[in-house]
Design an enzyme around this catalytic site. Structure first.
Site, short mmCIF file in Angstrom:
data_model
loop_
_atom_site.label_atom_id
_atom_site.label_comp_id
_atom_site.label_asym_id
_atom_site.label_seq_id
_atom_site.Cartn_x
_atom_site.Cartn_y
_atom_site.Cartn_z
N ASN A 9 17.06 38.27 -22.69
CA ASN A 9 17.93 38.57 -21.54
C ASN A 9 18.26 37.24 -20.85
O ASN A 9 17.43 36.68 -20.15
CB ASN A 9 17.17 39.51 -20.58
CG ASN A 9 17.96 39.78 -19.31
OD1 ASN A 9 19.14 39.45 -19.21
ND2 ASN A 9 17.30 40.39 -18.34
N LYS A 11 20.30 36.79 -18.54
CA LYS A 11 20.69 36.99 -17.13
C LYS A 11 22.00 36.23 -16.85
O LYS A 11 22.85 36.16 -17.72
CB LYS A 11 19.54 36.58 -16.20
CG LYS A 11 18.24 37.29 -16.61
CD LYS A 11 17.13 37.12 -15.63
CE LYS A 11 15.90 37.87 -16.14
NZ LYS A 11 14.77 37.84 -15.22
N HIS A 90 17.41 47.23 -14.92
CA HIS A 90 16.59 46.03 -14.70
C HIS A 90 16.28 45.92 -13.21
O HIS A 90 17.12 46.25 -12.36
CB HIS A 90 17.35 44.79 -15.18
CG HIS A 90 16.48 43.58 -15.23
ND1 HIS A 90 16.14 42.89 -14.10
CD2 HIS A 90 15.85 42.97 -16.25
CE1 HIS A 90 15.33 41.89 -14.43
NE2 HIS A 90 15.14 41.92 -15.73
N GLU A 92 16.20 43.53 -11.25
CA GLU A 92 17.12 42.70 -10.47
C GLU A 92 18.37 43.50 -10.07
O GLU A 92 18.90 43.34 -8.98
CB GLU A 92 17.49 41.44 -11.26
CG GLU A 92 16.32 40.46 -11.28
CD GLU A 92 16.28 39.53 -12.47
OE1 GLU A 92 17.28 39.42 -13.20
OE2 GLU A 92 15.21 38.93 -12.69
N GLU A 160 8.38 46.29 -17.19
CA GLU A 160 8.50 44.97 -16.58
C GLU A 160 7.94 45.02 -15.16
O GLU A 160 8.69 45.36 -14.21
CB GLU A 160 9.96 44.54 -16.53
CG GLU A 160 10.61 44.40 -17.88
CD GLU A 160 11.74 43.38 -17.86
OE1 GLU A 160 11.63 42.38 -18.57
OE2 GLU A 160 12.69 43.57 -17.11
N GLY A 166 9.93 36.25 -14.02
CA GLY A 166 10.38 34.94 -13.58
C GLY A 166 9.38 34.18 -12.75
O GLY A 166 9.71 33.15 -12.15
N SER A 205 7.56 37.12 -17.82
CA SER A 205 6.95 35.82 -18.14
C SER A 205 6.38 35.77 -19.56
O SER A 205 5.35 35.14 -19.79
CB SER A 205 5.90 35.46 -17.10
OG SER A 205 6.51 35.30 -15.82
P1 PGA Z 1 11.20 36.48 -17.43
O1 PGA Z 1 12.24 37.70 -17.25
O2 PGA Z 1 10.83 36.45 -18.91
O3 PGA Z 1 11.95 35.26 -17.00
O4 PGA Z 1 10.02 36.78 -16.60
C1 PGA Z 1 12.06 38.89 -17.95
C2 PGA Z 1 13.13 39.87 -17.56
O5 PGA Z 1 13.52 39.91 -16.38
O6 PGA Z 1 13.63 40.64 -18.41
#
Ligand code: PGA
Length: 247
Positions: A9, A11, A90, A92, A160, A166, A205
């Site tokens: 992803n 983003k 997601h 976000e 998640e 992140g 992460s």
């Molecule tokens: P990250 O994001 O690997 O940077 O923690 C994962 C995600 O939001 O799908």
């Protein structure tokens, strides 16, 4: 043995140069499914570069079939282009765009109607985990997708935990495995005939260092990778770890 699924992803990151670099660093690995999910504007370029080695997905989709919804994309358009999967829900998007479970369910339904695989994201906040409500929260998010899950079409669930996205702080493997088992039991209750066809992914992460440890557990049937997918060497290492997974 489950073929592991690795989803990148990107983003709101990346550019045309990252497409070239990712294709260049892409490893020769069998027995792993890979879906790269760039910002929508780069989907066509990534599809042209895929050469059957990986599939391409979208990070979100409109919740309508089409029509007067400026700025939105329809799942049928993604299907026409050759997109394989769409991430929905997601955290976000849930936070930035106030998407609730009902909106996420409507989007997943559009994706299924277009014949694509929704990757439905679920996960608890740090407050919910500290209050001992993580499993109840995640089960409720899965339950909200019950109608979609009963459709018999391919669906993936991505667990998640919001506090792990992140942050560089992954969930412990023990916690991730426990939540994957809870999600599996919820899926079996909702869709007993075909729950075993759905893959449950971990996201938060994931990186080249912790991927092999995650894949050592049969419950971790794939990963959703954010930050580390922008580092082409690291992402290649995660794909290799998925390909090397036993069981
Ligand atoms: P990250 O994001 O690997 O940077 O923690 C994962 C995600 O939001 O799908």
């Amino acid at each position: 043995m489950t073929t592991r699924l690795v989803i990148a992803n990107w983003k709101m990151n990346g550019d045309l140069a990252l497409i070239d670099a990712t294709v260049e660093a892409y490893p020769q690995v069998s027995k792993v499914d890979v879906i790269l999910v760039p910002p929508s504007l780069y989907v066509a370029a990534l599809l042209a570069a895929a050469n059957d080695r990986f599939q391409v997905g979208l990070q979100d989709i409109g919740r309508h079939d089409g029509g007067a919804h400026t700025g939105e994309l329809a799942a049928s358009m993604a299907a026409e282009l050759g997109v394989a999967a769409v991430i929905v829900g997601h955290s976000e998007r849930r936070a930035d765009n106030s998407e609730d479970d009902a909106i996420v369910a409507a989007k997943a339904q559009r994706v299924l109607e277009a014949g694509l695989m929704p990757v439905i994201c679920v996960g608890e906040s740090i407050e919910e985990r500290q209050a001992g409500q993580a499993e109840a929260r995640v089960r409720a998010q899965v339950q909200a997708q019950a109608e979609n899950l009963r459709s018999r079409l391919p669906v993936a669930i991505a667990y998640e935990p919001i506090w792990a996205i992140g942050t560089g702080v992954s969930a412990s493997v023990v916690d991730a495995v426990a939540m994957h088992r809870a999600i599996r039991s919820a899926l079996e209750q909702i869709a007993p005939d075909h729950a075993d066809e759905m893959r449950i992914l971990y996201g938060g992460s994931v990186n080249a260092e912790n991927a092999a440890e995650l894949f050592a557990h049969v419950e971790i049937e794939g990963v959703l990778v954010g930050g580390a997918s922008l580092d082409t060497d690291q992402f290649a290492a995660i794909i290799r770890a998925a390909g090397a997974a036993q069981g």
